[in-house]
Design an enzyme around this catalytic site. Structure first.
Site, PDB file in Angstrom:
ATOM      1  CE1 TYR A 104      -4.859   6.005  -2.164  1.00  0.00           C
ATOM      2  CE2 TYR A 104      -6.377   7.805  -2.563  1.00  0.00           C
ATOM      3  CZ  TYR A 104      -5.691   6.999  -1.696  1.00  0.00           C
ATOM      4  OH  TYR A 104      -5.829   7.194  -0.341  1.00  0.00           O
ATOM      5  CE1 TYR A 117      -4.143   1.821   0.469  1.00  0.00           C
ATOM      6  CE2 TYR A 117      -2.699   3.326   1.622  1.00  0.00           C
ATOM      7  CZ  TYR A 117      -3.898   3.056   1.003  1.00  0.00           C
ATOM      8  OH  TYR A 117      -4.857   4.041   0.912  1.00  0.00           O
TER       9      TYR A 117
END
Lengths: 394, 135
Positions: free
Chosen positions: A347, A297
């Site tokens: 994203y 992440y």
């Protein structure tokens, strides 16, 4: 039942996504519908097969809106699992829980956002006048000029650089590795847009020492996956990406609120991922050395760097030097974010990382790690973390 | 963007408003358990350390050390013209207690350096404990 009961019990049987763009021109519901239908078709299923839906707290589209839109008329389970970036891996964990406990057989997990043309995280909550109250604790941060995620991670980056001697060149290595992978991925927002060290170093500052290229993209798009039992997945259209184990964990001092209270933890340069890692590796019977490829992440480069340390991929404090050693590049010790990550693919709050993990296990990534059998997928802060390990079906 | 007023703290919250009411009297306080002395940078009524519901606003000195800082250069709000330096400080009196503030302009500071509180009048009744380099 024990904490290992879910080991290898479930698999990801289908993946689907929309295009990733700056302006989708479609509603969140349309994006979610397109990603969901693509994932269902990829698995060789039809919407009526879906009996569970799990999503992020931040999805605008509710489980019932999506079920109604696609014709999933037999829901027996639904849930949501945390805000934005924490959600995807814990969504997978929640889906496993539903399946292993017999509450559902075939779970659709999704994340949808018009993150560029709609509400932008990069602008913070700055349109509010009176802030805080009701245990949000925003009143202790926003009135003092702390408004956006970049400012918070700028503080973390400064502290890591001060404490461990991490350099901007180290962080550049993360941004550039992600960009290199995106340049092989036609669906990435930064496809055919190379990034070199000089460009990174000359970039404008957002919140010093954090620069433009330390930030993830802002993206309109959606991604979805189908989770079912490993046994059933073997009879479906794709080779199963088996979920070896899953974990989400807070650790002590989880902190309330959405974001800034995490600055009050004992350490601002260690994330709850270190607690997730311990639990995950114990549940999986695997360790960091067993991992062939990782989807980390990366809302900011410093986030990924802290996770390198949290997930024991390198020593504490060495994340920067490990990254700039070439370890995270294709052909390196542990290639990361092989579709481009949040830095350069898009994203989708970590759900695109889940899809890329599945591709690596299937052997279909645009930056395939040869012989990849174990893939780590993480979802991260604040205010907690989650992760899972995918393995090939053996 | 130009019409956006500066965000101000909620002055009605039952758990947190006391911090800002004390600030209006130029007092820096921290919610502290009267039974065991545990303190909470983010105020609440229950003490997880000893189980008591017996908090008070304890006045503390305005001394701190710098934990981290960032120079904000990308503008997102007209009330906070860039550049400004956001600071995260550790209170000297209260181990583990941390607060934030901002200093107009670009400043390059040292982790661990001495900081001190001052009180910024934002508007009538709204006062923020702010932080600057100790003199």
């Amino acid at each position: 039942m024990s904490r290992w009961d879910h080991r290898d019990a479930c698999a990801i049987a289908g993946i689907g996504h929309t295009d990733f763009s700056k302006n989708s021109g479609r509603s969140d519901l349309t994006l979610a519908t397109q990603a969901a239908l693509a994932a269902i078709a990829d698995a060789g299923l039809v919407p009526a097969d879906i009996d569970g839906i799990v999503r992020s707290d931040y999805d605008h589209v509710s489980h019932n809106a999506l079920a109604d839109a696609i014709g999933a008329d037999n829901l027996t389970y639904w849930g949501q699992s945390g805000p934005g970036g924490i959600a995807p891996s814990s969504i997978i964990g929640q889906a496993i829980g539903a399946i292993v406990s017999g509450q559902a057989t075939t779970v659709l997990a999704f994340r949808e956002l018009n993150g560029r043309s709609g509400a932008r995280f990069g602008l913070g909550g700055s349109d509010k006048f009176v802030v805080g109250g009701n245990a949000s604790y925003d009143e202790f941060f926003n009135p003092f000029g702390l408004l956006t995620p970049a400012q918070m991670f700028g503080l973390m980056q400064q502290r890591h650089m001060s404490q461990y001697g991490t350099t901007r060149e180290d962080l550049a290595a993360i941004a550039i590795a992600c960009r290199n992978r995106a340049n092989a991925n036609p669906n990435a927002q930064m496809y055919e847009r190379p990034l070199d060290l000089e460009t990174y170093m000359d970039a404008r500052m957002i919140s010093w020492p954090l620069c433009l290229f330390d930030c993830c993209l802002e993206t309109d798009g959606a991604a979805a996956v189908i989770i079912t039992t490993t046994e059933r997945a073997r009879d479906l259209a794709q080779p199963p990406a088996v979920i070896r184990a899953s974990a989400h964990a807070s650790g002590p001092n989880i902190q309330p609120g959405q974001m800034f209270p995490a600055l009050l933890r004992d350490s601002i340069i260690e994330l709850p991922g270190r607690h997730v890692a311990k639990l995950l590796y114990e549940r999986a019977g695997l360790g960091a050395n067993d991992i062939d490829v990782a989807q980390i992440y990366d809302c900011f480069t410093i986030t990924a760097l802290m996770e390198f340390e949290d997930y024991q991929l390198c020593e504490r404090g060495e994340g920067g030097r490990w990254a700039s050693s070439g370890a995270i590049e294709l052909g390196g010790e542990l290639p990361i974010n092989t579709a481009g990550g949040h830095m350069s693919e898009g994203y989708i709050h970590g759900m695109n990382h889940v899809l890329e993990g599945v591709r690596q296990i299937r052997g279909t990534s645009t930056s395939q790690v040869e012989g990849a059998e174990v893939c780590l997928v993480t979802s991260s802060p604040p205010p907690a973390s989650s992760a899972f390990l995918l393995v090939a079906d053996r | 963007m130009t019409d956006m007023p500066r965000p101000i703290p909620n002055m009605d919250d039952l758990d947190t408003a006391g911090f800002f009411k004390a600030a209006a009297e130029h007092k820096l306080t921290i919610r502290t358990c009267t039974q065991c002395g545990a303190s909470y940078s983010l105020p609440r009524e229950y003490c997880r350390e000893c189980g008591a519901f017996a908090m008070e606003w304890k006045e503390v000195s305005g001394k701190a050390t710098l934990h981290a800082y960032t120079v904000v250069t990308h503008p997102v709000h007209p009330a906070f013209p860039v550049p400004y330096t956001a600071v995260l400080v550790d209170l000297v009196d209260v181990p583990g207690a941390r607060m934030v503030g901002n200093i107009p302009g670009e400043h390059h500071l040292e982790v661990g350096q001495a900081m001190e509180v001052w009180f910024e009048h934002v508007e009538d009744g709204i006062v923020l404990p702010q932080w600057k380099v100790a003199e």
